[in-house]
Design an enzyme around this catalytic site. Structure first.
Site, PDB file in Angstrom:
ATOM      1  N   ARG A  98     -14.270  -7.716  -6.267  1.00 42.75           N
ATOM      2  CA  ARG A  98     -13.138  -7.088  -6.972  1.00 42.75           C
ATOM      3  C   ARG A  98     -12.631  -8.056  -8.044  1.00 42.75           C
ATOM      4  NH1 ARG A  98      -8.667  -5.732  -2.762  1.00 42.75           N
ATOM      5  NH2 ARG A  98      -9.907  -3.912  -2.250  1.00 42.75           N
ATOM      6  N   ARG A 154      -2.058 -10.284  -5.012  1.00 38.76           N
ATOM      7  CA  ARG A 154      -3.249  -9.577  -5.523  1.00 38.76           C
ATOM      8  C   ARG A 154      -3.099  -9.245  -7.013  1.00 38.76           C
ATOM      9  NH1 ARG A 154      -5.912  -6.807  -1.262  1.00 38.76           N
ATOM     10  NH2 ARG A 154      -5.768  -8.057   0.629  1.00 38.76           N
ATOM     11  N   LYS A 190      -1.491  -9.763   2.896  1.00 41.37           N
ATOM     12  CA  LYS A 190      -1.637  -9.501   1.468  1.00 41.37           C
ATOM     13  C   LYS A 190      -0.264  -9.300   0.820  1.00 41.37           C
ATOM     14  CE  LYS A 190      -4.160  -5.811   2.347  1.00 41.37           C
ATOM     15  NZ  LYS A 190      -4.886  -4.540   2.299  1.00 41.37           N
ATOM     16  N   LYS A 244       1.533  -7.584  -2.825  1.00 37.66           N
ATOM     17  CA  LYS A 244       1.244  -6.788  -4.022  1.00 37.66           C
ATOM     18  C   LYS A 244       2.470  -6.655  -4.916  1.00 37.66           C
ATOM     19  CE  LYS A 244      -2.344  -4.178  -1.723  1.00 37.66           C
ATOM     20  NZ  LYS A 244      -2.833  -2.853  -1.296  1.00 37.66           N
ATOM     21  N   CYS A 256      -9.520   7.498  -1.859  1.00 36.20           N
ATOM     22  CA  CYS A 256      -9.969   6.110  -1.672  1.00 36.20           C
ATOM     23  C   CYS A 256     -11.486   6.092  -1.504  1.00 36.20           C
ATOM     24  CB  CYS A 256      -9.292   5.511  -0.453  1.00 36.20           C
ATOM     25  SG  CYS A 256      -9.932   6.199   1.085  1.00 36.20           S
ATOM     26  N   CYS A 314     -16.656   1.389   3.343  1.00 35.98           N
ATOM     27  CA  CYS A 314     -15.442   0.875   3.974  1.00 35.98           C
ATOM     28  C   CYS A 314     -15.592   0.847   5.500  1.00 35.98           C
ATOM     29  CB  CYS A 314     -14.235   1.722   3.600  1.00 35.98           C
ATOM     30  SG  CYS A 314     -12.755   1.101   4.408  1.00 35.98           S
ATOM     31  N   CYS A 374      -8.520   6.916   6.131  1.00 38.27           N
ATOM     32  CA  CYS A 374      -7.865   6.351   7.324  1.00 38.27           C
ATOM     33  C   CYS A 374      -6.398   6.122   6.978  1.00 38.27           C
ATOM     34  CB  CYS A 374      -8.569   5.060   7.766  1.00 38.27           C
ATOM     35  SG  CYS A 374      -7.980   3.568   6.960  1.00 38.27           S
ATOM     36  N   CYS A 429      -5.001   3.426   1.125  1.00 37.03           N
ATOM     37  CA  CYS A 429      -5.459   2.839  -0.141  1.00 37.03           C
ATOM     38  C   CYS A 429      -5.321   3.800  -1.321  1.00 37.03           C
ATOM     39  CB  CYS A 429      -6.914   2.383  -0.011  1.00 37.03           C
ATOM     40  SG  CYS A 429      -7.144   1.145   1.266  1.00 37.03           S
TER      41      CYS A 429
HETATM   42 FE1  SRM Z   1      -7.068  -0.936   0.391  1.00 36.78          FE
HETATM   43  C1  SRM Z   1      -8.360  -2.429   3.094  1.00 36.78           C
HETATM   44  C2  SRM Z   1     -10.155  -0.286  -0.692  1.00 36.78           C
HETATM   45  C3  SRM Z   1      -5.755  -0.125  -2.579  1.00 36.78           C
HETATM   46  C4  SRM Z   1      -3.969  -0.678   1.883  1.00 36.78           C
HETATM   47  N1  SRM Z   1      -8.908  -1.371   1.118  1.00 36.78           N
HETATM   48  C5  SRM Z   1      -9.208  -2.052   2.264  1.00 36.78           C
HETATM   49  C6  SRM Z   1     -10.715  -2.350   2.328  1.00 36.78           C
HETATM   50  C7  SRM Z   1     -10.940  -3.676   1.667  1.00 36.78           C
HETATM   51  C8  SRM Z   1     -11.344  -2.275   3.729  1.00 36.78           C
HETATM   52  C9  SRM Z   1     -11.415  -3.581   4.489  1.00 36.78           C
HETATM   53  O1  SRM Z   1     -10.373  -4.216   4.742  1.00 36.78           O
HETATM   54  O2  SRM Z   1     -12.515  -3.965   4.851  1.00 36.78           O
HETATM   55  C10 SRM Z   1     -11.243  -1.184   1.444  1.00 36.78           C
HETATM   56  C11 SRM Z   1     -12.582  -1.436   0.766  1.00 36.78           C
HETATM   57  C12 SRM Z   1     -13.327  -0.148   0.588  1.00 36.78           C
HETATM   58  C13 SRM Z   1     -14.505  -0.299  -0.286  1.00 36.78           C
HETATM   59  O3  SRM Z   1     -15.641  -0.151   0.217  1.00 36.78           O
HETATM   60  O4  SRM Z   1     -14.345  -0.536  -1.482  1.00 36.78           O
HETATM   61  C14 SRM Z   1     -10.047  -0.942   0.550  1.00 36.78           C
HETATM   62  N2  SRM Z   1      -7.818  -0.449  -1.323  1.00 36.78           N
HETATM   63  C15 SRM Z   1      -9.118  -0.140  -1.561  1.00 36.78           C
HETATM   64  C16 SRM Z   1      -9.301   0.444  -2.949  1.00 36.78           C
HETATM   65  C17 SRM Z   1     -10.612   0.064  -3.603  1.00 36.78           C
HETATM   66  C18 SRM Z   1      -9.146   1.971  -2.868  1.00 36.78           C
HETATM   67  C19 SRM Z   1      -9.612   2.747  -4.068  1.00 36.78           C
HETATM   68  O5  SRM Z   1     -10.381   3.691  -3.840  1.00 36.78           O
HETATM   69  O6  SRM Z   1      -9.218   2.450  -5.187  1.00 36.78           O
HETATM   70  C20 SRM Z   1      -8.036  -0.130  -3.631  1.00 36.78           C
HETATM   71  C21 SRM Z   1      -8.265  -1.484  -4.234  1.00 36.78           C
HETATM   72  C22 SRM Z   1      -7.016  -1.993  -4.870  1.00 36.78           C
HETATM   73  C23 SRM Z   1      -7.184  -3.276  -5.637  1.00 36.78           C
HETATM   74  O7  SRM Z   1      -7.760  -3.216  -6.718  1.00 36.78           O
HETATM   75  O8  SRM Z   1      -6.703  -4.308  -5.178  1.00 36.78           O
HETATM   76  C24 SRM Z   1      -7.106  -0.257  -2.438  1.00 36.78           C
HETATM   77  N3  SRM Z   1      -5.176  -0.572  -0.241  1.00 36.78           N
HETATM   78  C25 SRM Z   1      -4.870  -0.122  -1.495  1.00 36.78           C
HETATM   79  C26 SRM Z   1      -3.540   0.397  -1.526  1.00 36.78           C
HETATM   80  C27 SRM Z   1      -2.860   1.075  -2.701  1.00 36.78           C
HETATM   81  C28 SRM Z   1      -2.088   0.110  -3.565  1.00 36.78           C
HETATM   82  O9  SRM Z   1      -2.053  -1.092  -3.324  1.00 36.78           O
HETATM   83  O10 SRM Z   1      -1.516   0.595  -4.530  1.00 36.78           O
HETATM   84  C29 SRM Z   1      -3.032   0.264  -0.240  1.00 36.78           C
HETATM   85  C30 SRM Z   1      -1.659   0.780   0.247  1.00 36.78           C
HETATM   86  C31 SRM Z   1      -0.522  -0.048  -0.211  1.00 36.78           C
HETATM   87  C32 SRM Z   1      -0.292  -1.166   0.751  1.00 36.78           C
HETATM   88  O11 SRM Z   1      -0.945  -2.197   0.606  1.00 36.78           O
HETATM   89  O12 SRM Z   1       0.506  -0.988   1.668  1.00 36.78           O
HETATM   90  C33 SRM Z   1      -4.067  -0.363   0.548  1.00 36.78           C
HETATM   91  N4  SRM Z   1      -6.270  -1.528   2.207  1.00 36.78           N
HETATM   92  C34 SRM Z   1      -4.992  -1.277   2.633  1.00 36.78           C
HETATM   93  C35 SRM Z   1      -4.859  -1.728   3.989  1.00 36.78           C
HETATM   94  C36 SRM Z   1      -3.572  -1.677   4.843  1.00 36.78           C
HETATM   95  C37 SRM Z   1      -2.793  -2.923   4.741  1.00 36.78           C
HETATM   96  C38 SRM Z   1      -1.676  -3.008   5.766  1.00 36.78           C
HETATM   97  O13 SRM Z   1      -0.537  -3.199   5.374  1.00 36.78           O
HETATM   98  O14 SRM Z   1      -1.976  -2.885   6.948  1.00 36.78           O
HETATM   99  C39 SRM Z   1      -6.113  -2.228   4.377  1.00 36.78           C
HETATM  100  C40 SRM Z   1      -6.508  -2.809   5.744  1.00 36.78           C
HETATM  101  C41 SRM Z   1      -6.112  -4.242   5.895  1.00 36.78           C
HETATM  102  O15 SRM Z   1      -5.682  -4.918   4.975  1.00 36.78           O
HETATM  103  O16 SRM Z   1      -6.248  -4.699   7.033  1.00 36.78           O
HETATM  104  C42 SRM Z   1      -6.971  -2.082   3.237  1.00 36.78           C
HETATM  105 FE1  SF4 Z   2     -11.026   2.381   3.737  1.00 41.83          FE
HETATM  106 FE2  SF4 Z   2      -8.905   3.441   4.886  1.00 41.83          FE
HETATM  107 FE3  SF4 Z   2      -8.634   2.134   2.606  1.00 41.83          FE
HETATM  108 FE4  SF4 Z   2      -9.809   4.465   2.591  1.00 41.83          FE
HETATM  109  S1  SF4 Z   2      -7.667   4.099   3.185  1.00 41.83           S
HETATM  110  S2  SF4 Z   2     -10.592   2.621   1.581  1.00 41.83           S
HETATM  111  S3  SF4 Z   2     -10.844   4.476   4.532  1.00 41.83           S
HETATM  112  S4  SF4 Z   2      -9.237   1.244   4.511  1.00 41.83           S
END
Ligand code: SRM
Ligand code: SF4
Length: 557
Positions: free
Chosen positions: A75, A144, A208, A210, A431, A437, A476, A480
């Site tokens: 990323r 981030r 993390k 943000k 997402c 993922c 899930c 995201c």
């Molecule tokens: Fe996310 C984890 C993809 C934005 C909350 N997110 C993941 C992972 C890395 C899975 C992992 O931990 O192994 C996913 C990778 C999937 C893949 O194969 O690419 C993933 N997140 C994404 C992306 C690519 C979704 C998309 O389709 O665009 C976004 C990348 C953002 C970036 O450029 O940095 C993405 N993730 C978000 C957002 C939205 C936002 O930030 O605006 C959220 C919700 C906001 C928040 O953070 O509360 C988000 N991602 C999570 C979480 C839950 C965190 C928590 O508080 O528990 C996880 C799981 C974790 O961190 O354990 C996670």
């Molecule tokens: Fe993966 Fe869940 Fe984030 Fe979708 S919402 S990319 S399934 S961790």
């Protein structure tokens, strides 16, 4: 604060990592496996990568007694989602040479490449470095990618506000030189005091972190879903400062009632750049010192804020800052969706926003989007911005160059593709989910376009196609795709099943509420039919779908 004897495993890995180095160099040399050592999987996140495997091929590999098909996702760090045309060309080339070739625009305005095998990581990072790109701290327990309202036409002082995204991003980078040493062969630094990091110290943040910046009236960045959101306060075309909101976060865990999605709480206003930076810094140090380091599910700032209380959190920040936050200033958000097509900014420069379904830039049988964007970039006359809804803006196009850029977009049918897509589709986010993922419980990006095709006729049946309903899907409950901040949110619960949430507002200032649990496709369509029919018949004047469903099904009046 956390019990020192009950720290999570990741805390131990971080503190013992020698500035995020761990045994990554050794892991890279191990040719017996496509994976890296377990502890290192936590550390490479701080270098902007995740170890993944192709979940579609797990069974087949297991039958052949082969290890999982391990690959890595990388990323980039692109503050405010801005990338120069030349750098886009570099990303295009690296994607083709070292990864699946698909360039994925994320919901935080940056780019991801998937499917990189272990031996390709260093060449990829080196190529990025030559192009002036990096992936430092785009993942991990650290600040981030900083997001910022992407539409340059939104405000005459967009550039001034936008510059903050880069300043904040730079300001909060970690001090360790491990990235340069491991991936770019730079010499190991002898004097470790150079790496001392007063902000992150040796254990980094509990989770993390943000940051986003919104320029009212546009809340395209979903500002209140960030750990820390800055809302630009502009009076008479002058930037007066920022309101600060803290404690946003989307993730919940099915069956764990102690977890919840939350929108940020505004704690005050700051005016000068010095004060903005100091307030951000100390909000983070309070989270660093008071955040939960035992239970990672409860470690985000939203839980720290609710545990301490808003007043106590603010008082601790003010004490550390040495000044008080002023009362928040008024502003109004009126929109969140991207504005497609050609628009001109206050300086007369043009930009074109195009629809990229789920942020996936690729060539397929219908559209040669990736080739088209390469041609546009090769004109040398454009730069690009990514939006938080996973779309793309071709920007900085001078009046004299607009016709040439437009001709490429027309030749590749990009304009037709953008104009033909329904409002519902263009406002949607999904997402990544399967197959990369590891946390996905259900499909999202591979499934949502097809589901939307079945929802569109329902919307038309009730003549709601111009309503601009915001609909989002995640595989899930991690959120995201920010489903909990949508008017209609789908959250994966298992294969082919989704919780249906309704009642979020159109501007991103109210979360939605769980309406029906674990629906399959037929149940989703039947339920939406009922909801749209009720909306058509019972809506009040100009009431939008989110407000209507909130009134009828959440408030029940
Ligand atoms: Fe996310 C984890 C993809 C934005 C909350 N997110 C993941 C992972 C890395 C899975 C992992 O931990 O192994 C996913 C990778 C999937 C893949 O194969 O690419 C993933 N997140 C994404 C992306 C690519 C979704 C998309 O389709 O665009 C976004 C990348 C953002 C970036 O450029 O940095 C993405 N993730 C978000 C957002 C939205 C936002 O930030 O605006 C959220 C919700 C906001 C928040 O953070 O509360 C988000 N991602 C999570 C979480 C839950 C965190 C928590 O508080 O528990 C996880 C799981 C974790 O961190 O354990 C996670
Ligand atoms: Fe993966 Fe869940 Fe984030 Fe979708 S919402 S990319 S399934 S961790």
């Amino acid at each position: 604060m956390s019990d020192k004897n009950n720290l999570s495993g990741i805390e131990r890995i971080k503190t013992a990592s020698d500035g995020l180095r761990g045994s990554i160099p050794e892991s890279l040399l191990d040719e017996l496996t496509g994976a890296i050592r377990e502890d290192d999987t936590a550390l490479i996140k701080f270098h902007g990568m995740y170890q993944q495997d192709d979940r579609d091929r797990r069974e087949e590999r297991a039958e052949k007694k082969l290890e999982r098909l391990y690959t890595f996702m990388i990323r980039l760090r692109l503050a405010g989602g801005f990338i120069r045309g030349k750098k886009w060309i570099a990303v295009h080339e690296v994607a083709g040479a070292n990864t699946t070739g698909v360039i994925k625009i994320t919901t935080r305005q940056t780019l991801q490449l998937h499917g990189m095998i272990k031996s390709k990581i260093r060449p990829t990072i080196q190529s990025f470095n030559e192009a002036g790109l990096n992936s430092i701290a785009t993942c991990g327990d650290i600040n981030r990618n900083v997001t910022c309202t992407s539409h340059p036409g939104e405000s005459p002082i967009h550039a001034q506000v936008f510059a903050y995204a880069d300043k904040i991003s730079q300001f909060l980078l970690p001090k360790t030189k491990a990235y340069y040493e491991i991936w770019l062969d730079e010499e190991k630094i002898a004097d470790k005091t150079e790496e001392e990091d007063p902000l992150y110290q040796d254990r980094y943040l509990p989770r993390k972190f943000k940051i986003g910046i919104a320029i009212p009236p546009n809340n395209d960045v979903d500002i209140f879903t960030n750990d820390l959101g800055l809302v630009a306060i502009i009076e008479n075309d002058e930037l007066k400062g920022f309101n600060i909101a803290i404690g946003g976060g989307m993730s919940t865990t099915h069956g764990n009632a102690t977890t919840y999605a939350r929108l940020g709480t505004t704690i005050g206003f700051v005016d000068t750049e010095e004060k903005v930076m100091k307030a951000i810094y100390e909000i983070i140090t309070v989270q660093r010192d008071f955040g939960n380091r035992s239970d990672r599910k409860l470690a985000r700032i939203k839980y720290t804020l609710d545990r301490l209380g808003v007043d106590e959190y603010r008082a601790e920040v003010e004490k550390r800052c040495g000044f008080k936050l002023e009362p928040a200033r008024p502003y109004v958000f009126t929109q969140r969706a991207d504005r497609y097509g050609w628009l001109q900014n206050a300086q007369g420069v043009w930009f074109y926003t195009l629809f990229v379904e789920n942020g996936c830039v690729l060539d397929d049988e219908k559209l040669a989007l990736k080739t088209a964007l390469l041609e546009v970039a090769k004109t040398g006359k454009v730069n690009f911005r990514f939006t938080s809804s996973q779309n793309m803006i071709i920007c900085d196009v001078a009046d004299a160059d607009k016709a040439a850029v437009n001709a490429i977009l027309e030749r590749f049918k990009i304009i037709e593709h953008t104009e033909a897509a329904s409002h519902l589709r263009k406002n949607a986010i999904a997402c990544v989910a399967l197959p990369t993922c590891p946390l996905a419980l259900a499909e999202a990006q591979r499934y949502f376009p097809g589901l939307i095709a079945k929802i569109e006729p329902l919307v038309e049946k009730y003549q709601l196609q111009n309503e601009g309903i915001i609909m989002r899907m995640t595989g899930c409950p991690n959120g995201c795709g920010r489903s909990y901040a949508a008017e209609i949110g789908f959250v994966g619960t298992g294969a082919g099943r989704y919780n249906l949430h309704i009642g979020g507002d159109n501007e991103g200032e109210r979360l939605n509420t769980l309406h029906k649990e674990s629906l399959d496709e037929a149940e989703i369509l039947a339920e939406l039919d009922i909801l749209f029919a009720a909306f058509k018949q019972e809506r009040k004047d100009k009431e939008n779908f989110g407000d209507f469903s909130y009134r009828k099904y959440v408030q029940k009046n």
